[in-house]
Design a protein around this motif. Structure first.
Motif, mmCIF file in Angstrom:
data_model
loop_
_atom_site.group_PDB
_atom_site.id
_atom_site.type_symbol
_atom_site.label_atom_id
_atom_site.label_comp_id
_atom_site.label_asym_id
_atom_site.label_seq_id
_atom_site.Cartn_x
_atom_site.Cartn_y
_atom_site.Cartn_z
ATOM 1 N N ARG A 187 5.286 7.062 2.439
ATOM 2 C CA ARG A 187 5.593 5.774 3.039
ATOM 3 C C ARG A 187 4.914 4.656 2.266
ATOM 4 O O ARG A 187 3.715 4.713 2.004
ATOM 5 C CB ARG A 187 5.153 5.731 4.502
ATOM 6 C CG ARG A 187 5.613 4.461 5.224
ATOM 7 C CD ARG A 187 5.101 4.409 6.654
ATOM 8 N NE ARG A 187 3.690 4.058 6.712
ATOM 9 C CZ ARG A 187 3.025 3.830 7.848
ATOM 10 N NH1 ARG A 187 3.656 3.931 9.006
ATOM 11 N NH2 ARG A 187 1.750 3.515 7.826
ATOM 12 N N LEU A 188 5.686 3.651 1.932
ATOM 13 C CA LEU A 188 5.164 2.435 1.328
ATOM 14 C C LEU A 188 5.134 1.344 2.385
ATOM 15 O O LEU A 188 6.027 1.260 3.222
ATOM 16 C CB LEU A 188 6.025 1.994 0.151
ATOM 17 C CG LEU A 188 6.256 3.014 -0.966
ATOM 18 C CD1 LEU A 188 7.120 2.391 -2.060
ATOM 19 C CD2 LEU A 188 4.948 3.510 -1.526
ATOM 20 N N SER A 189 4.114 0.503 2.318
ATOM 21 C CA SER A 189 3.974 -0.614 3.249
ATOM 22 C C SER A 189 3.880 -1.911 2.470
ATOM 23 O O SER A 189 3.353 -1.948 1.359
ATOM 24 C CB SER A 189 2.718 -0.449 4.100
ATOM 25 O OG SER A 189 2.739 0.765 4.815
ATOM 26 N N CYS A 190 4.362 -2.969 3.100
ATOM 27 C CA CYS A 190 4.332 -4.299 2.483
ATOM 28 C C CYS A 190 4.015 -5.311 3.557
ATOM 29 O O CYS A 190 4.793 -5.458 4.516
ATOM 30 C CB CYS A 190 5.679 -4.589 1.835
ATOM 31 S SG CYS A 190 5.902 -6.286 1.248
ATOM 32 N N ALA A 191 2.890 -6.000 3.420
ATOM 33 C CA ALA A 191 2.451 -6.948 4.432
ATOM 34 C C ALA A 191 2.380 -8.349 3.845
ATOM 35 O O ALA A 191 1.558 -8.610 2.950
ATOM 36 C CB ALA A 191 1.092 -6.545 4.986
ATOM 37 N N PRO A 192 3.212 -9.272 4.307
ATOM 38 C CA PRO A 192 3.128 -10.660 3.859
ATOM 39 C C PRO A 192 1.874 -11.331 4.408
ATOM 40 O O PRO A 192 1.355 -10.939 5.456
ATOM 41 C CB PRO A 192 4.380 -11.308 4.446
ATOM 42 C CG PRO A 192 5.276 -10.176 4.835
ATOM 43 C CD PRO A 192 4.366 -9.042 5.171
ATOM 44 N N SER A 193 1.420 -12.355 3.712
ATOM 45 C CA SER A 193 0.212 -13.065 4.139
ATOM 46 C C SER A 193 0.470 -13.954 5.345
ATOM 47 O O SER A 193 -0.482 -14.442 5.962
ATOM 48 C CB SER A 193 -0.347 -13.887 2.979
ATOM 49 O OG SER A 193 0.643 -14.761 2.456
ATOM 50 N N ARG A 194 1.723 -14.188 5.665
ATOM 51 C CA ARG A 194 2.071 -14.859 6.907
ATOM 52 C C ARG A 194 3.429 -14.339 7.372
ATOM 53 O O ARG A 194 4.129 -13.660 6.616
ATOM 54 C CB ARG A 194 2.110 -16.386 6.745
ATOM 55 C CG ARG A 194 3.118 -16.927 5.751
ATOM 56 C CD ARG A 194 3.106 -18.449 5.773
ATOM 57 N NE ARG A 194 3.935 -19.043 4.747
ATOM 58 C CZ ARG A 194 5.236 -19.273 4.886
ATOM 59 N NH1 ARG A 194 5.849 -18.939 6.006
ATOM 60 N NH2 ARG A 194 5.928 -19.845 3.910
ATOM 61 N N SER A 195 3.779 -14.661 8.607
ATOM 62 C CA SER A 195 5.004 -14.130 9.185
ATOM 63 C C SER A 195 6.234 -14.777 8.546
ATOM 64 O O SER A 195 6.383 -15.990 8.577
ATOM 65 C CB SER A 195 5.006 -14.379 10.697
ATOM 66 O OG SER A 195 6.198 -13.902 11.273
ATOM 67 N N ILE A 196 7.085 -13.952 7.965
ATOM 68 C CA ILE A 196 8.300 -14.476 7.323
ATOM 69 C C ILE A 196 9.544 -13.689 7.732
ATOM 70 O O ILE A 196 10.645 -14.022 7.305
ATOM 71 C CB ILE A 196 8.177 -14.450 5.777
ATOM 72 C CG1 ILE A 196 7.961 -13.014 5.279
ATOM 73 C CG2 ILE A 196 7.065 -15.370 5.302
ATOM 74 C CD1 ILE A 196 8.015 -12.900 3.762
ATOM 75 N N THR A 235 0.852 -1.185 0.000
ATOM 76 C CA THR A 235 0.000 0.000 0.000
ATOM 77 C C THR A 235 0.888 1.234 0.000
ATOM 78 O O THR A 235 2.061 1.188 0.376
ATOM 79 C CB THR A 235 -0.939 0.026 1.212
ATOM 80 O OG1 THR A 235 -0.154 -0.049 2.405
ATOM 81 C CG2 THR A 235 -1.930 -1.123 1.172
ATOM 82 N N GLY A 236 0.286 2.338 -0.395
ATOM 83 C CA GLY A 236 1.023 3.589 -0.495
ATOM 84 C C GLY A 236 1.151 3.983 -1.948
ATOM 85 O O GLY A 236 0.440 3.494 -2.813
ATOM 86 N N GLY A 237 2.088 4.845 -2.212
ATOM 87 C CA GLY A 237 2.329 5.298 -3.571
ATOM 88 C C GLY A 237 1.418 6.443 -3.961
ATOM 89 O O GLY A 237 0.559 6.884 -3.199
ATOM 90 N N GLY A 238 1.638 6.953 -5.151
ATOM 91 C CA GLY A 238 0.855 8.060 -5.670
ATOM 92 C C GLY A 238 1.745 9.203 -6.117
ATOM 93 O O GLY A 238 2.918 9.011 -6.426
ATOM 94 N N LEU A 239 1.168 10.387 -6.106
ATOM 95 C CA LEU A 239 1.860 11.580 -6.573
ATOM 96 C C LEU A 239 2.310 12.423 -5.381
ATOM 97 O O LEU A 239 1.530 12.650 -4.446
ATOM 98 C CB LEU A 239 0.921 12.400 -7.459
ATOM 99 C CG LEU A 239 1.440 13.749 -7.968
ATOM 100 C CD1 LEU A 239 2.632 13.559 -8.897
ATOM 101 C CD2 LEU A 239 0.323 14.511 -8.660
ATOM 102 N N VAL A 240 3.539 12.874 -5.417
ATOM 103 C CA VAL A 240 4.076 13.727 -4.352
ATOM 104 C C VAL A 240 4.958 14.786 -4.994
ATOM 105 O O VAL A 240 5.584 14.547 -6.042
ATOM 106 C CB VAL A 240 4.861 12.880 -3.325
ATOM 107 C CG1 VAL A 240 6.066 12.205 -3.960
ATOM 108 C CG2 VAL A 240 5.271 13.710 -2.119
#
Length: 113
Positions: A19-28, A7-12
């Motif tokens: 800030r960009l976020s990255c969430a794995p589907s399980r804990s790694i 999530t995140g991104g766009g125009l700035v």
């Protein structure tokens, strides 16, 4: 298989932050080094930031001092904090668990006035 959801991104504007976020589907995070890549228009793909299982971080020179990779184990999320953004930071960004085929979808970041 692990899904990485970004999530995140766009125009700035130049000089701004994002800030960009990255969430794995399980804990790694306890077993894998996480990385952020980007590919700008007409440019090669570039590894820009890495965070290891031991929380060691490393950056490509072009983002050193401006970008910070971090993670929140409780939220199972890795972040890319980007400050003092420049037009040359315009690119498609994605996260990747090194040594695996697991990578997130590309998120567009555009730095423009």
């Amino acid at each position: 298989q692990v899904q990485l959801v970004e999530t995140g991104g766009g125009l700035v504007q130049p000089g701004g932050s994002m800030r960009l976020s990255c969430a794995p589907s399980r804990s790694i995070f306890s077993t894998h080094t996480m990385a952020w890549y980007r590919q700008g228009p007409g440019k090669e793909r570039e590894l820009i930031a890495v965070i290891t299982r031991e929380d060691d971080t490393n950056y490509v020179d072009s983002v050193m001092g401006r970008f910070t990779i971090s993670r929140d184990n409780a939220k199972n999320t890795v972040y890319l904090h980007m400050n003092n953004l420049k037009p040359e930071d315009t690119a498609a960004y994605y996260c990747h668990a090194l040594g695996t085929p697991w990578r997130g979808q590309e998120i567009q970041v555009t730095v423009s006035s």
